[in-house]
Scaffold this motif. Sequence first.
Motif, PDB file in Angstrom:
ATOM      1  N   HIS A 241      10.708 -25.432-136.154  1.00  0.00           N
ATOM      2  CA  HIS A 241      10.949 -24.055-135.688  1.00  0.00           C
ATOM      3  C   HIS A 241      12.112 -23.972-134.706  1.00  0.00           C
ATOM      4  CE1 HIS A 241       7.712 -22.092-137.710  1.00  0.00           C
ATOM      5  NE2 HIS A 241       6.788 -22.834-137.147  1.00  0.00           N
ATOM      6  N   ASP A 242      12.333 -25.039-133.936  1.00  0.00           N
ATOM      7  CA  ASP A 242      13.290 -24.938-132.839  1.00  0.00           C
ATOM      8  C   ASP A 242      13.858 -26.332-132.557  1.00  0.00           C
ATOM      9  OD1 ASP A 242      14.498 -24.765-130.324  1.00  0.00           O
ATOM     10  OD2 ASP A 242      13.076 -23.250-129.615  1.00  0.00           O
ATOM     11  N   GLU A 243      15.138 -26.523-132.841  1.00  0.00           N
ATOM     12  CA  GLU A 243      15.708 -27.873-132.760  1.00  0.00           C
ATOM     13  C   GLU A 243      15.860 -28.400-131.338  1.00  0.00           C
ATOM     14  OE1 GLU A 243      19.010 -28.340-135.438  1.00  0.00           O
ATOM     15  OE2 GLU A 243      17.654 -28.149-137.156  1.00  0.00           O
ATOM     16  N   ASP A 244      15.625 -27.559-130.345  1.00  0.00           N
ATOM     17  CA  ASP A 244      15.663 -28.044-128.960  1.00  0.00           C
ATOM     18  C   ASP A 244      14.341 -28.695-128.545  1.00  0.00           C
ATOM     19  OD1 ASP A 244      18.259 -27.260-128.503  1.00  0.00           O
ATOM     20  OD2 ASP A 244      17.693 -25.247-127.834  1.00  0.00           O
ATOM     21  N   THR A 245      13.396 -28.798-129.489  1.00  0.00           N
ATOM     22  CA  THR A 245      12.095 -29.407-129.161  1.00  0.00           C
ATOM     23  C   THR A 245      12.248 -30.925-129.103  1.00  0.00           C
ATOM     24  OG1 THR A 245      11.087 -27.615-130.398  1.00  0.00           O
ATOM     25  CG2 THR A 245       9.655 -29.453-129.787  1.00  0.00           C
ATOM     26  N   VAL A 246      11.943 -31.486-127.927  1.00  0.00           N
ATOM     27  CA  VAL A 246      12.168 -32.926-127.735  1.00  0.00           C
ATOM     28  C   VAL A 246      10.886 -33.699-127.450  1.00  0.00           C
ATOM     29  CG1 VAL A 246      14.543 -32.670-126.916  1.00  0.00           C
ATOM     30  CG2 VAL A 246      12.657 -32.542-125.278  1.00  0.00           C
ATOM     31  N   ALA A 247       9.808 -32.992-127.189  1.00  0.00           N
ATOM     32  CA  ALA A 247       8.561 -33.685-126.865  1.00  0.00           C
ATOM     33  C   ALA A 247       7.392 -32.814-127.298  1.00  0.00           C
ATOM     34  CB  ALA A 247       8.470 -33.959-125.365  1.00  0.00           C
ATOM     35  N   ALA A 248       6.240 -33.450-127.444  1.00  0.00           N
ATOM     36  CA  ALA A 248       5.033 -32.685-127.787  1.00  0.00           C
ATOM     37  C   ALA A 248       3.839 -33.258-127.044  1.00  0.00           C
ATOM     38  CB  ALA A 248       4.777 -32.736-129.293  1.00  0.00           C
ATOM     39  N   VAL A 249       2.934 -32.363-126.693  1.00  0.00           N
ATOM     40  CA  VAL A 249       1.767 -32.754-125.915  1.00  0.00           C
ATOM     41  C   VAL A 249       0.519 -32.171-126.575  1.00  0.00           C
ATOM     42  CG1 VAL A 249       0.630 -32.521-123.669  1.00  0.00           C
ATOM     43  CG2 VAL A 249       3.094 -32.829-123.780  1.00  0.00           C
ATOM     44  N   ILE A 250      -0.528 -32.976-126.623  1.00  0.00           N
ATOM     45  CA  ILE A 250      -1.820 -32.529-127.155  1.00  0.00           C
ATOM     46  C   ILE A 250      -2.800 -32.427-126.005  1.00  0.00           C
ATOM     47  CG2 ILE A 250      -3.793 -33.177-128.604  1.00  0.00           C
ATOM     48  CD1 ILE A 250      -1.273 -32.519-130.213  1.00  0.00           C
ATOM     49  N   ILE A 251      -3.464 -31.295-125.911  1.00  0.00           N
ATOM     50  CA  ILE A 251      -4.521 -31.165-124.909  1.00  0.00           C
ATOM     51  C   ILE A 251      -5.727 -30.522-125.586  1.00  0.00           C
ATOM     52  CG2 ILE A 251      -5.078 -30.470-122.560  1.00  0.00           C
ATOM     53  CD1 ILE A 251      -2.103 -30.091-122.042  1.00  0.00           C
ATOM     54  N   GLY A 252      -6.506 -31.353-126.244  1.00  0.00           N
ATOM     55  CA  GLY A 252      -7.703 -30.880-126.948  1.00  0.00           C
ATOM     56  C   GLY A 252      -8.885 -31.716-126.498  1.00  0.00           C
ATOM     57  N   THR A 253      -9.590 -32.285-127.454  1.00  0.00           N
ATOM     58  CA  THR A 253     -10.696 -33.188-127.118  1.00  0.00           C
ATOM     59  C   THR A 253     -10.155 -34.339-126.268  1.00  0.00           C
ATOM     60  OG1 THR A 253     -11.603 -32.677-129.280  1.00  0.00           O
ATOM     61  CG2 THR A 253     -12.562 -34.540-128.114  1.00  0.00           C
ATOM     62  N   GLY A 254      -9.004 -34.858-126.710  1.00  0.00           N
ATOM     63  CA  GLY A 254      -8.313 -35.892-125.937  1.00  0.00           C
ATOM     64  C   GLY A 254      -6.954 -35.375-125.519  1.00  0.00           C
ATOM     65  N   THR A 255      -6.126 -36.265-124.980  1.00  0.00           N
ATOM     66  CA  THR A 255      -4.765 -35.841-124.649  1.00  0.00           C
ATOM     67  C   THR A 255      -3.786 -36.963-124.957  1.00  0.00           C
ATOM     68  OG1 THR A 255      -3.303 -34.916-122.942  1.00  0.00           O
ATOM     69  CG2 THR A 255      -4.961 -36.486-122.184  1.00  0.00           C
ATOM     70  N   ASN A 256      -2.594 -36.570-125.410  1.00  0.00           N
ATOM     71  CA  ASN A 256      -1.561 -37.540-125.766  1.00  0.00           C
ATOM     72  C   ASN A 256      -0.211 -36.823-125.779  1.00  0.00           C
ATOM     73  OD1 ASN A 256      -0.314 -39.905-126.565  1.00  0.00           O
ATOM     74  ND2 ASN A 256      -0.880 -39.714-128.731  1.00  0.00           N
ATOM     75  N   ALA A 257       0.849 -37.626-125.831  1.00  0.00           N
ATOM     76  CA  ALA A 257       2.185 -37.038-125.904  1.00  0.00           C
ATOM     77  C   ALA A 257       3.117 -37.965-126.659  1.00  0.00           C
ATOM     78  CB  ALA A 257       2.728 -36.806-124.495  1.00  0.00           C
ATOM     79  N   CYS A 258       4.164 -37.378-127.231  1.00  0.00           N
ATOM     80  CA  CYS A 258       5.210 -38.168-127.858  1.00  0.00           C
ATOM     81  C   CYS A 258       6.539 -37.470-127.584  1.00  0.00           C
ATOM     82  CB  CYS A 258       4.978 -38.289-129.357  1.00  0.00           C
ATOM     83  SG  CYS A 258       5.269 -36.765-130.258  1.00  0.00           S
ATOM     84  N   TYR A 259       7.625 -38.194-127.802  1.00  0.00           N
ATOM     85  CA  TYR A 259       8.937 -37.600-127.548  1.00  0.00           C
ATOM     86  C   TYR A 259       9.978 -38.365-128.335  1.00  0.00           C
ATOM     87  CZ  TYR A 259      10.132 -41.620-124.703  1.00  0.00           C
ATOM     88  OH  TYR A 259      10.422 -42.898-124.304  1.00  0.00           O
ATOM     89  N   LEU A 260      11.134 -37.774-128.403  1.00  0.00           N
ATOM     90  CA  LEU A 260      12.227 -38.371-129.157  1.00  0.00           C
ATOM     91  C   LEU A 260      13.011 -39.287-128.221  1.00  0.00           C
ATOM     92  CD1 LEU A 260      13.427 -38.200-131.963  1.00  0.00           C
ATOM     93  CD2 LEU A 260      14.800 -36.259-131.213  1.00  0.00           C
ATOM     94  N   GLU A 261      13.086 -40.572-128.569  1.00  0.00           N
ATOM     95  CA  GLU A 261      13.749 -41.564-127.708  1.00  0.00           C
ATOM     96  C   GLU A 261      14.976 -42.128-128.433  1.00  0.00           C
ATOM     97  OE1 GLU A 261      14.910 -42.787-125.058  1.00  0.00           O
ATOM     98  OE2 GLU A 261      13.012 -43.364-124.121  1.00  0.00           O
TER      99      GLU A 261
END
Length: 506
Positions: A241-261
């Motif tokens: 949707h948006d090429e400026d997206t560089v990271a993502a975070v999950i906050i549900g049952t658990g939590t995690n994150a990833c990013y472009l390195e």
Amino acid sequence: MGRVAVGVAVGCAVVTCAISAVMVAGRVRSRRRWRRVVRVLEELEEAAATAVGRLRQVVDAMAVEMHAGLASEGGSKLKMLLTFVDNLPNGSEKGTYYALDLGGTNFRVLRVQLRGQRSDNLEHTVDRQAIPQHLMTSTSEELFDFIASSLKKFVEEEENLSELSQVKRRELGFTFSFPVRQASVSSGILIKWTKGFAIDDMVGRDVSECLSDAMSRGGLDMRVAALINDSVGTLALGHYHDEDTVAAVIIGTGTNACYLERADAIIKCQGLLTTSGGMVVNMEWGNFWSSHLPRTSYDTDLDADSPNPNDQGFEKMISGMYLGDIVRRVILRMSQESDIFGPTSSKLFIRFILRTPLMAEMHEDDSSDLRVVAKILRDTLEISDVPLKVRKLIVKICDVVTRRAARLAAAGIVGILKKIGRDGSGGITSARVKGGSQGKMRRTVVAIEGGLYTGYGMFREYLDAAVREILGEDVAQHVILKVMEDGSGIGAALLAASHSASSVDS
Ligand code: ADP
Ligand code: MG
């Protein structure tokens, strides 16, 4: 008669005195009781404090641990796992793809139609269901047979409905949200379970193979084109949707994150070559730990009682699986230290009886007499007749626990921005548009998904506000947190498309 009158008068005075003495003693006792529970609350507030200075220490610790996890295998509690996703979707994806999203609480099956050009409204159908509790601790065959049969049923229903869009070769993106050491974009072995799952025979096995075997057993012809976790799926949809997206975070049952390195920053994999020069790194940030985290005795007890002690420390302070249980532990302590809730209810000893959505309902109860709080205390914890001021105390406990969780997650997000030079601090030059207008910061988007963030308004407000507070308004105006509804599932379908056999063949 005179003597009798005096006797009666004296008798009355004695009784009155006695009554007043009892009343005063009662008041003193009740004040003492109240003071004891207030002290429990004050101690909680102090131990869980997240002043902005403390959050900045967490930001720094997160960035330092990211470096350490990229430098060597086992160099940090942050695993910083390779995902082999080196190109993110950009809208050119085409075809019909399936996705499976196995989270911590819910299980989703999706079918996504991609038209070869970016669309704000991705055509998709989704079927959600709760994961049956007994399967979380059964055998891998039972769990995967259940998943494969749900998928097969969904495929049959979908393909009956839309005969026109029959797919030649079905391909699947599989979102498996547990730590996986990947061998390729479509395969990897389970490192460990989290979020209450415990199927021992599965650890060390290839997740895609388990699913493929179950699909063969069930007579479903489908290829696993991408094996990812939920944060990677969310990043994929965010980037679509948006090429400026560089990271993502999950906050549900658990939590995690990833990013472009950058590939060359992944020092533990020297010589890693990717077509884009970058790779998505799955941080597994639920396992982050730092001495700067404001830990309370309730966290220590919750950890000790869990099936994975000393693991997932950040997750246990932040995510939906645990917040309600922290609140239950505080109420239990109050109830044991004072009889303000009457005799201690046996329900208060039952772990996870107070689920986080119930805690959120109490926190967000806006009735003047806090009747939702009263109802949940009565129906779930079997605590009745709680005076209003005590109900207010319960709301306050929820507030302290949620505020800390949201602010720590915010610090984690800013930690990632700091690592990639997008926080406007040390990496100020890299955060600015190269060759662009003087001093203008690059727009940075972080995609977020998960029921706790999307369903719990107070949590979301605290998180958003803390990101602004840590970054300062000047920088924060360039940082956008965007909700990606069903991102983990739709993103998996997008990644299946970009890694499909046909696109690989061509
Ligand atoms: P999964 O982690 O299984 O992918 P979700 O992202 O849907 O699941 O998150 C579900 C979790 O989010 C629930 O277990 C619960 O802890 C939390 N949650 C969902 N809705 C709410 C809500 N309205 N208020 C508070 N927490 C919620
Ligand atoms: Mg999920």
